[in-house]
Design a protein around this motif. Structure first.
Motif, PDB file in Angstrom:
ATOM      1  N   PHE A  19      47.949  55.888  74.258  1.00  0.00           N
ATOM      2  CA  PHE A  19      48.322  57.462  74.992  1.00  0.00           C
ATOM      3  C   PHE A  19      49.264  57.754  76.004  1.00  0.00           C
ATOM      4  O   PHE A  19      48.813  57.460  77.176  1.00  0.00           O
ATOM      5  CB  PHE A  19      48.157  58.953  74.170  1.00  0.00           C
ATOM      6  CG  PHE A  19      47.114  58.442  72.490  1.00  0.00           C
ATOM      7  CD1 PHE A  19      48.486  59.338  71.158  1.00  0.00           C
ATOM      8  CD2 PHE A  19      46.262  57.101  71.975  1.00  0.00           C
ATOM      9  CE1 PHE A  19      48.357  58.373  70.066  1.00  0.00           C
ATOM     10  CE2 PHE A  19      46.165  57.741  70.886  1.00  0.00           C
ATOM     11  CZ  PHE A  19      46.825  58.320  69.766  1.00  0.00           C
ATOM     12  N   THR A  20      50.489  58.307  76.149  1.00  0.00           N
ATOM     13  CA  THR A  20      50.702  58.341  77.333  1.00  0.00           C
ATOM     14  C   THR A  20      51.711  59.717  77.784  1.00  0.00           C
ATOM     15  O   THR A  20      51.845  60.514  76.993  1.00  0.00           O
ATOM     16  CB  THR A  20      51.916  57.735  78.571  1.00  0.00           C
ATOM     17  OG1 THR A  20      52.043  56.255  78.248  1.00  0.00           O
ATOM     18  CG2 THR A  20      52.597  57.891  79.590  1.00  0.00           C
ATOM     19  N   ALA A  21      50.922  60.779  78.703  1.00  0.00           N
ATOM     20  CA  ALA A  21      50.966  61.922  78.676  1.00  0.00           C
ATOM     21  C   ALA A  21      52.847  61.881  79.329  1.00  0.00           C
ATOM     22  O   ALA A  21      53.190  60.987  80.144  1.00  0.00           O
ATOM     23  CB  ALA A  21      50.540  63.013  78.997  1.00  0.00           C
ATOM     24  N   VAL A  22      53.775  62.661  79.073  1.00  0.00           N
ATOM     25  CA  VAL A  22      54.538  62.950  79.218  1.00  0.00           C
ATOM     26  C   VAL A  22      56.113  64.173  79.975  1.00  0.00           C
ATOM     27  O   VAL A  22      54.492  65.543  78.591  1.00  0.00           O
ATOM     28  CB  VAL A  22      56.154  62.067  78.828  1.00  0.00           C
ATOM     29  CG1 VAL A  22      55.707  61.058  78.731  1.00  0.00           C
ATOM     30  CG2 VAL A  22      56.113  62.921  76.655  1.00  0.00           C
ATOM     31  N   THR A  23      55.983  65.036  80.626  1.00  0.00           N
ATOM     32  CA  THR A  23      57.101  66.311  80.040  1.00  0.00           C
ATOM     33  C   THR A  23      58.055  66.789  79.218  1.00  0.00           C
ATOM     34  O   THR A  23      58.393  65.376  78.302  1.00  0.00           O
ATOM     35  CB  THR A  23      57.754  66.862  81.514  1.00  0.00           C
ATOM     36  OG1 THR A  23      59.285  65.074  81.349  1.00  0.00           O
ATOM     37  CG2 THR A  23      57.008  66.441  82.444  1.00  0.00           C
ATOM     38  N   ALA A  24      58.075  67.841  78.695  1.00  0.00           N
ATOM     39  CA  ALA A  24      59.456  68.062  77.708  1.00  0.00           C
ATOM     40  C   ALA A  24      60.576  66.603  78.202  1.00  0.00           C
ATOM     41  O   ALA A  24      60.886  66.553  76.785  1.00  0.00           O
ATOM     42  CB  ALA A  24      59.201  69.398  77.295  1.00  0.00           C
ATOM     43  N   THR A 152      45.850  70.784  78.413  1.00  0.00           N
ATOM     44  CA  THR A 152      46.343  71.860  80.316  1.00  0.00           C
ATOM     45  C   THR A 152      47.784  72.076  80.034  1.00  0.00           C
ATOM     46  O   THR A 152      48.230  73.112  80.639  1.00  0.00           O
ATOM     47  CB  THR A 152      44.616  71.510  80.243  1.00  0.00           C
ATOM     48  OG1 THR A 152      43.686  71.725  79.482  1.00  0.00           O
ATOM     49  CG2 THR A 152      44.813  72.413  81.665  1.00  0.00           C
ATOM     50  N   ALA A 153      48.014  70.823  80.364  1.00  0.00           N
ATOM     51  CA  ALA A 153      49.089  70.823  81.284  1.00  0.00           C
ATOM     52  C   ALA A 153      50.620  71.320  79.904  1.00  0.00           C
ATOM     53  O   ALA A 153      51.478  71.015  80.716  1.00  0.00           O
ATOM     54  CB  ALA A 153      49.177  69.283  81.713  1.00  0.00           C
ATOM     55  N   LYS A 154      50.557  71.245  79.255  1.00  0.00           N
ATOM     56  CA  LYS A 154      50.864  71.258  78.152  1.00  0.00           C
ATOM     57  C   LYS A 154      52.107  70.421  77.858  1.00  0.00           C
ATOM     58  O   LYS A 154      53.817  70.054  77.794  1.00  0.00           O
ATOM     59  CB  LYS A 154      52.352  72.363  78.389  1.00  0.00           C
ATOM     60  CG  LYS A 154      51.338  74.078  78.323  1.00  0.00           C
ATOM     61  CD  LYS A 154      51.955  75.215  78.558  1.00  0.00           C
ATOM     62  CE  LYS A 154      51.290  76.425  78.930  1.00  0.00           C
ATOM     63  NZ  LYS A 154      49.412  76.676  77.993  1.00  0.00           N
ATOM     64  N   ALA A 155      51.708  68.995  78.112  1.00  0.00           N
ATOM     65  CA  ALA A 155      53.186  67.672  77.934  1.00  0.00           C
ATOM     66  C   ALA A 155      52.564  67.150  76.729  1.00  0.00           C
ATOM     67  O   ALA A 155      51.874  67.952  75.891  1.00  0.00           O
ATOM     68  CB  ALA A 155      51.964  66.898  78.789  1.00  0.00           C
ATOM     69  N   ALA A 156      53.388  66.604  76.645  1.00  0.00           N
ATOM     70  CA  ALA A 156      53.798  66.294  75.791  1.00  0.00           C
ATOM     71  C   ALA A 156      53.832  64.218  75.392  1.00  0.00           C
ATOM     72  O   ALA A 156      52.953  64.858  76.516  1.00  0.00           O
ATOM     73  CB  ALA A 156      55.407  65.735  75.021  1.00  0.00           C
ATOM     74  N   VAL A 157      52.987  63.911  74.403  1.00  0.00           N
ATOM     75  CA  VAL A 157      52.634  62.287  74.281  1.00  0.00           C
ATOM     76  C   VAL A 157      53.568  61.155  74.043  1.00  0.00           C
ATOM     77  O   VAL A 157      53.964  61.475  72.653  1.00  0.00           O
ATOM     78  CB  VAL A 157      51.269  62.304  73.636  1.00  0.00           C
ATOM     79  CG1 VAL A 157      50.212  61.053  73.463  1.00  0.00           C
ATOM     80  CG2 VAL A 157      50.438  63.149  74.484  1.00  0.00           C
TER      81      VAL A 157
END
Length: 163
Positions: A19-24, A152-157
């Protein structure tokens, strides 16, 4: 946080999941361009969780415990069926579920013989109970930490299943 390229190639072989965190904005671009999304997974400095082959064992334990955490990709953005985007709301819900569930609640459902008989991938891994539980626990903790930070970062994944 480990970088994807810090994971030896031989450990990335077989059916593995990350899983990788990304911005909207990145999630939106990834949905439109899966090849770009695939490249994004390997960028230095990305927050990610690498489950190795623990994904199937964790998925089995989540189901046995009735946890409601979804690991497997379902609504993929690519033709290969390996990439899925999960929005910030699903990320937050997953983080909440993992955050209130200690691994001991999952370990209670571990039965190596039953998992092997049920062909939970990779079936040979579950035969040594103590090592298997330690392996699952390590990946569970990394997954819970990842989703907590992403929420916490309100990231998408971007979920990535490799086979």
């Amino acid at each position: 946080m480990r970088r994807h390229d810090s994971i030896p190639e031989e450990q990335r072989m077989g059916m593995v999941m990350s899983f990788t965190a990304v911005t909207a904005a990145e999630a939106e671009k990834a949905a439109a361009d899966p090849d770009w999304a695939r490249d994004l997974l390997w960028e230095d400095g990305r927050r990610f969780a690498y489950l190795d082959k623990a994904w199937a064992g964790l998925d089995h334990l989540f189901g046995a415990a009735g946890l409601g955490v979804r690991l497997m990709v379902e609504e993929t953005i690519d033709e290969d069926g390996t990439l899925e985007i999960r929005g910030p709301q699903e990320v937050a819900a997953t983080a909440e579920l993992l955050g209130r569930t200690p691994f001991t609640a999952l370990a209670h459902h571990f039965d190596g013989a039953a998992m092997t008989a049920a062909a939970v991938y990779p079936s040979s891994l579950w035969e040594d109970g103590d090592d298997a539980i330690a392996y699952l626990n390590g990946h569970y903790q990394g997954l819970a930490d990842f989703f907590r930070a992403a929420a916490t970062a309100k990231a998408a994944v971007i979920a990535h299943f490799s086979y």
